[in-house]
Design a protein around this motif. Structure first.
Motif, PDB file in Angstrom:
ATOM      1  N   ASP A 126       0.828  -1.205   0.000  1.00 11.63           N
ATOM      2  CA  ASP A 126       0.000   0.000   0.000  1.00 11.63           C
ATOM      3  C   ASP A 126       0.865   1.259   0.000  1.00 11.63           C
ATOM      4  O   ASP A 126       0.652   2.181  -0.789  1.00 11.63           O
ATOM      5  N   THR A 148      -9.346  -5.137   1.560  1.00  8.90           N
ATOM      6  CA  THR A 148      -9.675  -4.336   0.372  1.00  8.90           C
ATOM      7  C   THR A 148     -11.025  -4.657  -0.257  1.00  8.90           C
ATOM      8  O   THR A 148     -11.572  -3.838  -0.985  1.00  8.90           O
ATOM      9  N   TYR A 178      -2.157  -0.621  -6.320  1.00 12.53           N
ATOM     10  CA  TYR A 178      -2.351   0.447  -5.332  1.00 12.53           C
ATOM     11  C   TYR A 178      -1.673   1.732  -5.784  1.00 12.53           C
ATOM     12  O   TYR A 178      -1.460   2.648  -4.992  1.00 12.53           O
TER      13      TYR A 178
END
Length: 432
Positions: free
Chosen positions: A106, A310, A318
């Motif tokens: 992320d 998610t 991402y």
């Protein structure tokens, strides 16, 4: 638990080396490694011996030269901070490792891929499109009277499947497990485990497994009472196919076993969709469920964590700051081949036998010291193994049980999640 206060043998150990996650192993912790002394399969015995050792001189490396853990994490952070679209592969991790990996993916704005995803996303797409009715290992153990294996012998994927789930001595509801009817569809399979305890042979339909779509079409047609052309589809008398269809209709609880990796890759979604169609037809009048054999290399564990966090399967990017699921474009091999990624991170604490691809890209490998390598990565950080050196959790093949993993022997190496956390911290220091 141990057998005695002074014993070096630990019992009731869960094994993270395949999706069946057998939790009855006895492991001797004496000596330099870990020795499975009871209830294990060849994969467990080899894996615990190979991965369970405690290295005395394993250190991180940068360009093949020894480095401290801090230096290696700083270099990995530098690579990721400068990358526009890094891809994260391997992902053979336990639950804690998966959580740590997700935080790093992320922050880096990367794309996440599992080593089994080339098959997994196709199977998932078929279920997304047409639905699916799956069962659990406990239901198979206690209820199944007919088990049909499509293109797989199960034991190549999960070695103790028949021992732990099919030919069990006890089951609920006074069910005689030795009476189960076993059917294999496809040639070249190890059918010996399908022989019943009293010597009854399984029913084997021998044909090229690349022709599985034809076999599934025949079964679906017969179950729907539609005509089938020819007297011997795939070289097998139509009467045998009809007998299998009749057996499925007469069964009280049939189970359709499959694994995506056993199918020809372009046929995965077609085959899975056809198996789901069989289950739908049968459930109108009887009970039938599928059992996908997943979970190897922690793919069910990583998939579960990704889904919890998610709402999407893996092969998700991402880069934009929000997850974008695109299984066609986000495959690691395609990204590398088309020059659409500029860095590779390979995380794998549970599988050291699959080598990271040699891409020519800046590569960071976070894996056991025994990790197979086709080329020396820019950064290599050795880690300990969950279920051997570390506690953790592992999602079983049927996805209804998360088994606790135990630390059997101390290791000087860090956990994968400790490494990813250190890289995250280094990236935040430089404002990445």
């Amino acid at each position: 638990m141990t057998n005695e206060a002074t014993s070096t043998v630990v019992t009731e150990v869960a094994c993270p080396l395949c999706g069946h996650a057998c939790d009855d192993l006895s492991v001797d912790t004496a000596g330099k490694g870990l020795t499975v002394v009871a209830y294990g399969c060849d994969r467990a015995r080899d894996g615990f011996a190979r991965l369970g050792g405690v290295p005395t001189n394993a250190s991180a490396r940068i360009d093949g030269k020894p480095a401290s853990l801090e230096e290696a994490c700083a270099e990995a952070a530098r690579i990721l901070a400068g990358a526009q679209q890094p891809v994260f592969g391997g992902m053979a991790l336990d639950l804690n490792g998966a959580r740590g990996a997700m935080e790093l993916v992320d922050l880096a704005g990367g794309i996440v891929e599992h080593i089994n995803n080339e098959f997994g996303w196709r199977a998932s797409r078929a279920v997304q499109d047409g639905g699916g009715i799956n069962t659990t290992l406990a239901e198979v153990k206690n209820r199944a009277d007919l088990i049909v294996l499509f293109g797989t012998d199960a034991v190549s994927r999960q070695p103790r499947f028949f021992e732990r789930t099919v030919w069990v001595k006890e089951s609920m509801f006074d069910f005689d497990t030795s009476s189960r009817h076993i059917v294999y569809l496809g040639a070249g399979l190890n059918t010996a485990p399908g022989v019943s305890p009293d010597g009854r042979q399984p029913d084997v339909f021998e044909f090229d497994r690349k022709r599985m779509p034809e076999a599934l079409s025949v079964l679906n047609a017969l179950l729907a009472k539609q005509p089938v052309a020819g007297e011997a589809p795939l070289g097998i008398p139509l009467a045998r196919w009809q007998a299998l269809a009749d057996a499925l209709l007469a069964a009280k609880y049939s189970v359709l076993v499959w694994t995506a990796s056993a199918f020809d890759t372009p046929q995965v979604d077609m085959n899975v969709g056809a198996i789901a169609a069989i289950a739908r037809k049968l459930n109108v009048t009887t009970r039938c469920n599928a059992l996908p054999l997943a979970g190897n290399d922690g793919d069910s564990t990583m998939g579960a964590v990704h889904l919890w966090q998610t709402g999407f399967p893996m092969r998700t990017s991402y880069a934009s700051g929000t997850p974008k699921f695109d299984p066609l474009h986000n495959g690691l091999s395609r990204l590398v081949a088309n020059g659409e990624t500029d860095a590779l991170v390979w995380l794998s604490s549970l599988n050291d036998t699959v080598a990271p691809p040699s891409t020519g890209l800046p590569t960071v490998v976070i894996a056991p010291p025994t990790q197979k390598l086709d080329a020396e990565p820019h950064v290599f950080i050795p880690v300990a193994t969950p279920g051997m050196h570390l506690t953790g959790h592992f999602v079983r093949t049927d996805k209804v049980v998360s088994l606790p993993l135990r630390a059997l022997k101390k290791s000087p190496l860090p956990a994968a999640e400790q490494v990813t956390a250190a890289i995250v911290a280094k990236m935040k220091e430089v404002g990445a």
